[in-house]
Design a protein around this motif. Structure first.
Motif, PDB file in Angstrom:
ATOM      1  N   ILE A  81       0.863  -1.067  -0.021  1.00 54.62           N
ATOM      2  CA  ILE A  81      -0.483  -0.003   0.330  1.00 54.62           C
ATOM      3  C   ILE A  81       1.366   1.672  -0.063  1.00 54.62           C
ATOM      4  O   ILE A  81       1.986   1.008   0.897  1.00 54.62           O
ATOM      5  N   THR A  82       0.197   2.094  -0.763  1.00 59.86           N
ATOM      6  CA  THR A  82       1.423   3.258  -0.572  1.00 59.86           C
ATOM      7  C   THR A  82       0.907   4.460  -0.172  1.00 59.86           C
ATOM      8  O   THR A  82      -0.804   4.450  -0.676  1.00 59.86           O
ATOM      9  N   LEU A  83       0.448   5.251   1.308  1.00 66.39           N
ATOM     10  CA  LEU A  83      -0.350   6.183   1.250  1.00 66.39           C
ATOM     11  C   LEU A  83       0.182   7.872   1.573  1.00 66.39           C
ATOM     12  O   LEU A  83       1.550   7.873   1.684  1.00 66.39           O
ATOM     13  N   ALA A  84      -0.798   8.516   1.709  1.00 67.60           N
ATOM     14  CA  ALA A  84      -0.113   9.829   1.891  1.00 67.60           C
ATOM     15  C   ALA A  84      -1.701  10.672   2.219  1.00 67.60           C
ATOM     16  O   ALA A  84      -2.757  10.079   2.705  1.00 67.60           O
ATOM     17  N   GLY A 111      -0.372 -14.426  16.872  1.00 64.64           N
ATOM     18  CA  GLY A 111      -2.082 -13.468  16.979  1.00 64.64           C
ATOM     19  C   GLY A 111      -1.857 -12.157  15.843  1.00 64.64           C
ATOM     20  O   GLY A 111      -0.693 -11.891  15.935  1.00 64.64           O
ATOM     21  N   PRO A 112      -2.641 -11.871  16.034  1.00 68.59           N
ATOM     22  CA  PRO A 112      -3.004 -10.406  14.806  1.00 68.59           C
ATOM     23  C   PRO A 112      -2.503  -9.499  15.733  1.00 68.59           C
ATOM     24  O   PRO A 112      -1.950  -9.250  17.277  1.00 68.59           O
ATOM     25  N   ALA A 113      -1.752  -8.022  15.335  1.00 64.68           N
ATOM     26  CA  ALA A 113      -1.779  -7.027  16.259  1.00 64.68           C
ATOM     27  C   ALA A 113      -2.037  -6.043  14.979  1.00 64.68           C
ATOM     28  O   ALA A 113      -1.364  -5.872  13.863  1.00 64.68           O
ATOM     29  N   ALA A 114      -2.270  -4.589  15.771  1.00 68.20           N
ATOM     30  CA  ALA A 114      -2.212  -3.036  14.945  1.00 68.20           C
ATOM     31  C   ALA A 114      -0.816  -2.545  14.882  1.00 68.20           C
ATOM     32  O   ALA A 114      -0.537  -2.921  16.222  1.00 68.20           O
ATOM     33  N   GLU A 115      -0.957  -1.920  13.904  1.00 66.96           N
ATOM     34  CA  GLU A 115      -0.361  -0.864  13.757  1.00 66.96           C
ATOM     35  C   GLU A 115      -0.552  -0.314  13.165  1.00 66.96           C
ATOM     36  O   GLU A 115      -0.951   0.482  11.904  1.00 66.96           O
ATOM     37  N   TYR A 116       0.311   1.332  13.341  1.00 66.27           N
ATOM     38  CA  TYR A 116      -0.336   2.123  12.370  1.00 66.27           C
ATOM     39  C   TYR A 116       0.697   3.004  11.607  1.00 66.27           C
ATOM     40  O   TYR A 116       2.133   2.682  11.777  1.00 66.27           O
ATOM     41  N   VAL A 117       0.388   3.192  10.869  1.00 63.46           N
ATOM     42  CA  VAL A 117       1.785   3.616   9.098  1.00 63.46           C
ATOM     43  C   VAL A 117       2.001   4.931   9.220  1.00 63.46           C
ATOM     44  O   VAL A 117       0.700   6.712   9.837  1.00 63.46           O
ATOM     45  N   GLU A 118       3.167   4.964   9.978  1.00 67.51           N
ATOM     46  CA  GLU A 118       4.093   6.933   9.450  1.00 67.51           C
ATOM     47  C   GLU A 118       3.958   7.361   8.438  1.00 67.51           C
ATOM     48  O   GLU A 118       5.302   6.902   8.282  1.00 67.51           O
ATOM     49  N   VAL A 119       2.889   7.701   8.359  1.00 67.11           N
ATOM     50  CA  VAL A 119       2.575   8.563   6.673  1.00 67.11           C
ATOM     51  C   VAL A 119       3.432  10.065   7.110  1.00 67.11           C
ATOM     52  O   VAL A 119       3.474  10.787   8.307  1.00 67.11           O
ATOM     53  N   PRO A 120       4.518  10.332   5.997  1.00 70.06           N
ATOM     54  CA  PRO A 120       4.704  11.599   6.020  1.00 70.06           C
ATOM     55  C   PRO A 120       4.054  13.146   6.680  1.00 70.06           C
ATOM     56  O   PRO A 120       3.217  12.932   6.380  1.00 70.06           O
ATOM     57  N   PRO A 121       4.292  13.708   7.614  1.00 67.34           N
ATOM     58  CA  PRO A 121       2.967  14.331   8.444  1.00 67.34           C
ATOM     59  C   PRO A 121       2.972  15.720   6.853  1.00 67.34           C
ATOM     60  O   PRO A 121       4.016  15.771   6.726  1.00 67.34           O
ATOM     61  N   SER A 122       2.028  16.224   7.269  1.00 63.76           N
ATOM     62  CA  SER A 122       1.551  16.896   6.170  1.00 63.76           C
ATOM     63  C   SER A 122       0.209  18.058   6.971  1.00 63.76           C
ATOM     64  O   SER A 122      -0.408  17.706   7.953  1.00 63.76           O
ATOM     65  N   PRO A 123       0.252  19.679   6.368  1.00 67.31           N
ATOM     66  CA  PRO A 123      -1.129  20.784   6.898  1.00 67.31           C
ATOM     67  C   PRO A 123      -2.276  19.993   6.217  1.00 67.31           C
ATOM     68  O   PRO A 123      -2.139  19.494   4.518  1.00 67.31           O
ATOM     69  N   PRO A 124      -3.631  20.180   7.182  1.00 68.71           N
ATOM     70  CA  PRO A 124      -4.405  19.854   5.972  1.00 68.71           C
ATOM     71  C   PRO A 124      -4.364  20.752   4.531  1.00 68.71           C
ATOM     72  O   PRO A 124      -3.838  21.754   3.845  1.00 68.71           O
ATOM     73  N   LEU A 125      -5.109  20.630   4.201  1.00 68.95           N
ATOM     74  CA  LEU A 125      -5.323  20.782   2.248  1.00 68.95           C
ATOM     75  C   LEU A 125      -5.992  22.785   2.362  1.00 68.95           C
ATOM     76  O   LEU A 125      -6.143  23.169   3.059  1.00 68.95           O
ATOM     77  N   GLY A 126      -5.521  23.151   0.912  1.00 73.10           N
ATOM     78  CA  GLY A 126      -5.117  24.816   1.566  1.00 73.10           C
ATOM     79  C   GLY A 126      -4.402  25.660   1.581  1.00 73.10           C
ATOM     80  O   GLY A 126      -4.508  26.363   1.703  1.00 73.10           O
ATOM     81  N   LEU A 127      -3.549  24.748   2.481  1.00 70.73           N
ATOM     82  CA  LEU A 127      -2.388  25.128   2.978  1.00 70.73           C
ATOM     83  C   LEU A 127      -1.168  25.265   2.562  1.00 70.73           C
ATOM     84  O   LEU A 127      -0.093  25.568   3.153  1.00 70.73           O
ATOM     85  N   GLY A 128      -1.153  24.586   1.572  1.00 64.25           N
ATOM     86  CA  GLY A 128       0.150  24.264   0.985  1.00 64.25           C
ATOM     87  C   GLY A 128       0.509  22.927   1.260  1.00 64.25           C
ATOM     88  O   GLY A 128       1.161  22.703   2.118  1.00 64.25           O
ATOM     89  N   HIS A 129       0.068  21.438   0.042  1.00 66.27           N
ATOM     90  CA  HIS A 129      -0.059  20.517   0.379  1.00 66.27           C
ATOM     91  C   HIS A 129       2.619  19.662   0.287  1.00 66.27           C
ATOM     92  O   HIS A 129       2.402  20.908  -1.144  1.00 66.27           O
ATOM     93  N   ARG A 130       2.978  19.571   1.438  1.00 67.33           N
ATOM     94  CA  ARG A 130       4.045  19.034   0.997  1.00 67.33           C
ATOM     95  C   ARG A 130       4.751  18.026   1.545  1.00 67.33           C
ATOM     96  O   ARG A 130       5.675  17.236   1.590  1.00 67.33           O
ATOM     97  N   GLY A 151       5.517  13.744   1.792  1.00 66.43           N
ATOM     98  CA  GLY A 151       5.483  12.416   0.521  1.00 66.43           C
ATOM     99  C   GLY A 151       4.384  11.629   0.850  1.00 66.43           C
ATOM    100  O   GLY A 151       3.764  11.437   1.798  1.00 66.43           O
ATOM    101  N   THR A 152       4.999   9.766   0.330  1.00 64.95           N
ATOM    102  CA  THR A 152       4.320   8.729   0.544  1.00 64.95           C
ATOM    103  C   THR A 152       5.103   7.979   0.942  1.00 64.95           C
ATOM    104  O   THR A 152       6.336   8.223   1.480  1.00 64.95           O
ATOM    105  N   ALA A 153       3.924   6.761   1.773  1.00 66.46           N
ATOM    106  CA  ALA A 153       4.713   5.805   2.833  1.00 66.46           C
ATOM    107  C   ALA A 153       4.341   4.323   2.608  1.00 66.46           C
ATOM    108  O   ALA A 153       2.713   4.304   1.744  1.00 66.46           O
ATOM    109  N   THR A 154       5.232   3.752   1.708  1.00 62.85           N
ATOM    110  CA  THR A 154       4.989   2.305   1.317  1.00 62.85           C
ATOM    111  C   THR A 154       4.798   1.460   2.523  1.00 62.85           C
ATOM    112  O   THR A 154       6.346   1.543   2.337  1.00 62.85           O
TER     113      THR A 154
END
Length: 710
Positions: free
Chosen positions: A466-469, A486-505, A507-510
């Motif tokens: 999966i590639t996420l932004a 057993g199963p385990a849940a983990e959060y994907v560390e996606v590069p941080p960015s401000p909300p839309l409209g404030l200059g998206h900059r 990256g992505t996480a795969t």
């Protein structure tokens, strides 16, 4: 002393010394007591006016007492004896100031009686609590009385005493309190179903009625719901919609006549429902009150009936009229809400996808819970769609606001995202394009307050990744289910960015997305609670997803929305995608709104599961649960339904969807079964997991049964 404020004891049993009968000489107390030594003197010497008052006191069923002479000597009847409790029989023939010495100097006690005797000034108090015996255990709710003191004159017109009368009005007071509680309960209703439930329960309990009904206009006809005394309703029944019955516009039913005319009708004794009776409960009604609803936008009525003759007193008629007034106001609010809510639902439906993709190796489910009170369209959205490369695009976003403008902006963002992704599916490029769109919309509106967060991902099953932004959105969660452990849940560390409209900059996480894994995208309403740390909400979500019975998307959607304790006023949107270990087998059946539909569903489901070689124990449980859910959907939603089944090597998932407005269904107590709602208890017992999905298109109730290992 009657007239003071406090607790009234439980009346004592009558004693042999209690005054009774029509005269002092005839009463046991009169015979046993020596009146000659009191200011009253011997009975044969009493003034005729005094004897008349004594006869009145002793013959009355209402608590009465004569306080005679300067010493205000007590002579009273059996009702008064019960009222003063342990002070009787010693109080007979003694001065009131001695008998009630402990309370005589309190306000509205000796002073009030003294004025009545000395100045001829009568006293009346319509609501009083009379604590004449503070040392006796009494009820939690003290009785309420109307009490009065009147001067008593002899044949010469001289004041020779005071007549005390205390009439219990507890029942009227309780009804007024009940009316206040009724108004409070109605203030919390949103729909006509809610108004009907509260109204029927109140009228049945407060008026101790045998039959109550509630009616409102329904287009060119009417719809009515009824309850009768002794009708058993369990917890699930109380939360399901009432069973409305349609009635023709010109029906002669009394409640219809009242609804049309707006004139209340009271039948004291007769057979008011004889010609229109639906069953034996209607046939037994002999007295009926029918009150119209006073409203500018809705017509209807409320009826209260008894199986015996019932004189409708002026006070009771006034109470019924006040109750109907409250019901009319609540019904008007509910009608306005349902109209506005329907518009919001229609708008929301147009913004969300009609159907999620059906893929052999990816199973997808979504859930949307409107925030606040569900009366406004929200800005949360989700989507899943195939890209030209064969990969799957998934998105979940949040446009701030709970109004039509927020929903409209959400629609613009969702449509633009799909268009951008179909041109260039790279997640960072898609969000960069959305950022320019939101900035442009802000400039057009003259504001920079268009707060929009979104997470977009591309799932490539061939490469198992999966590639996420993300643009200011909560981190995606993946439930890993490796072959070993057993199963385990983990959060994907996606590069941080401000909300839309404030200059998206950003990256992505795969990251890897292997068979058995499930991706969970969610809005902040899932994890944020007022006064609670966000980290605690994220930890709670991860723990709940890890502990889920399976990685099935529908199961995880339900688990996610209930993972964090407390309520939220925000919208809640969840999208889950499972990378299946093996392709599942699925089938569906459209269920018409017909009485024979449940039996057809049972026959179809049994044949399908037997063909798939599902274990017999699973088949039996699944067929029983599906039959109950289908019956409930047809009965309570009143619309056609759809049954869907999905079978993997690990579990069988069955869902029953309707297009009604039932909303959230809560768990029934499994030890309580009734003719309605019992399907929820059966599912609780027979399934391994179950839940409800209140969507913008109706309601879906589903259950999951694990397949035993062979």
């Amino acid at each position: 002393m009657p007239g003071t404020v406090g607790r009234v004891p439980t009346p004592s049993a009558p004693t042999s010394g209690a005054p009774m009968g029509s005269g002092a000489a005839a009463s046991p107390a009169g015979a046993a007591h020596s009146w000659a030594g009191t200011p009253l003197g011997a009975p044969e010497q009493w003034d005729p006016a005094v004897r008349a008052v004594v006869d009145l006191v002793l013959a009355s069923p209402v608590p009465m007492a004569l306080l005679y002479g300067e010493d205000l000597v007590l002579l009273y009847n059996e009702g008064y004896a019960e009222l003063i409790g342990a002070r009787h029989p010693e109080a007979l023939g003694r001065p009131a100031a001695e008998v009630f010495a402990d309370i005589w100097h309190e306000p509205d006690a000796g002073e009030v009686i003294g004025r009545a005797y000395q100045q001829g000034e009568p006293f009346l108090e319509r609501e009083a609590v009379l604590p004449v015996d503070r040392h006796r255990a009494g009820a939690a709710e003290p009785p309420v009385f109307t009490r009065g003191y009147s001067p008593v004159r002899d044949s010469a017109g001289q004041i020779i005493g005071v007549l005390s009368v205390a009439a219990q009005t507890t029942h009227v007071t309780q009804q007024l309190q009940s009316l206040s509680d009724f108004a409070a309960a109605l203030s919390g209703t949103l729909t006509l179903d809610d108004v009907a439930r509260v109204t029927l329960r109140y009228c049945l309990d407060s008026f101790d009625a045998d039959r109550v009904s509630f009616m409102v206009d329904d287009g060119s006809a009417w719809r009515m719901v009824r309850r009768v005394r002794g009708e058993l309703l369990d917890e699930a029944d109380e939360r399901l919609p009432p069973l409305w019955r349609r009635i023709p516009a010109e029906s002669p039913v009394p409640i219809v006549v009242t609804s049309r005319s707006g004139v209340p009708v009271f039948t004291t004794d007769g057979q008011p429902l004889r010609d229109t009776a639906a069953d034996r409960h209607d046939q037994k009604i002999r007295s009926l009150a029918s009150l119209p609803l006073r409203s500018a936008v809705i017509r209807g009525a409320v009826t209260v009936g008894y199986q015996s003759p019932h004189p409708w007193s002026p006070a009771e008629r006034a109470l019924l009229a006040a109750s109907a007034e409250l019901v009319g106001q609540a019904a008007e609010r509910a009608r306005r809400f349902e109209t506005q809510h329907g518009t919001a639902q229609l708008l929301q439906r147009s913004m969300l996808p009609e159907q999620l993709p059906d893929l052999p190796r990816l199973r997808i489910a979504a859930r949307y819970d409107p925030g606040v009170d569900g009366n406004a369209a929200g800005g949360d959205f989700y989507d899943a769609f195939l890209l030209p490369s064969g990969a799957l695009g998934v998105v979940l976003g949040d446009v701030a606001g709970h109004d039509v403008q927020a929903a409209a902006r959400m629609g613009q963002v969702r449509a633009a995202l799909r268009a951008l992704a179909l041109t260039d599916p790279r997640p960072d490029a898609v969000l960069a394009g959305l950022d320019r769109l939101v900035a442009s919309l802000g400039t057009e509106r003259g504001t920079q307050e268009l707060f929009v967060t979104v997470v977009f991902g591309v799932i490539d099953t061939d490469r198992e990744r999966i590639t996420l932004a993300s643009a200011g959105h909560p981190a995606p969660l993946i439930r890993r289910c490796p072959p070993v452990g057993g199963p385990a849940a983990e959060y994907v560390e996606v590069p941080p960015s401000p909300p839309l409209g404030l200059g998206h900059r950003s990256g992505t996480a795969t990251v890897a997305f292997r068979p058995g894994d499930t991706l969970l995208l969610y809005s902040d309403g899932v994890v944020e609670r007022r006064g609670q740390d966000l980290g605690a909400g994220l930890a709670g979500l991860a723990a709940a997803v890890t502990a889920a019975t399976s990685g099935d998307p529908r199961t995880l959607c339900a688990v996610a929305t209930a993972a964090v304790a407390g309520t939220t006023e925000d919208d809640v949107a969840v999208l889950a995608v499972e990378h299946a270990v093996k392709p599942s087998r699925s089938a569906s059946m459209a269920v018409p709104a017909e009485p024979t539909a449940p039996s057809r569903v049972r026959h179809w489901l049994t044949g399908q599961l037997v063909e798939w070689q599902v274990p017999e124990s699973v088949v039996g449980a699944a067929v029983l649960c599906t039959s109950e859910l289908t019956t409930n959907a047809l009965l309570h939603a009143g619309t056609a339904a759809r049954v869907e089944i999905d079978l993997t090597a690990e579990r069988l998932l069955v869902s029953v969807a309707d297009s009604g407005t039932r909303g959230q269904v809560t768990r029934a107590q499994t030890d309580t079964l009734s003719s309605r709602g019992r399907g929820l208890g059966l599912i609780e017992e027979l399934s391994d997991a179950w839940g409800t999905d209140p969507t913008v298109r109706g309601s879906t109730v589903w259950f999951e049964i694990l397949i035993p290992a062979t």
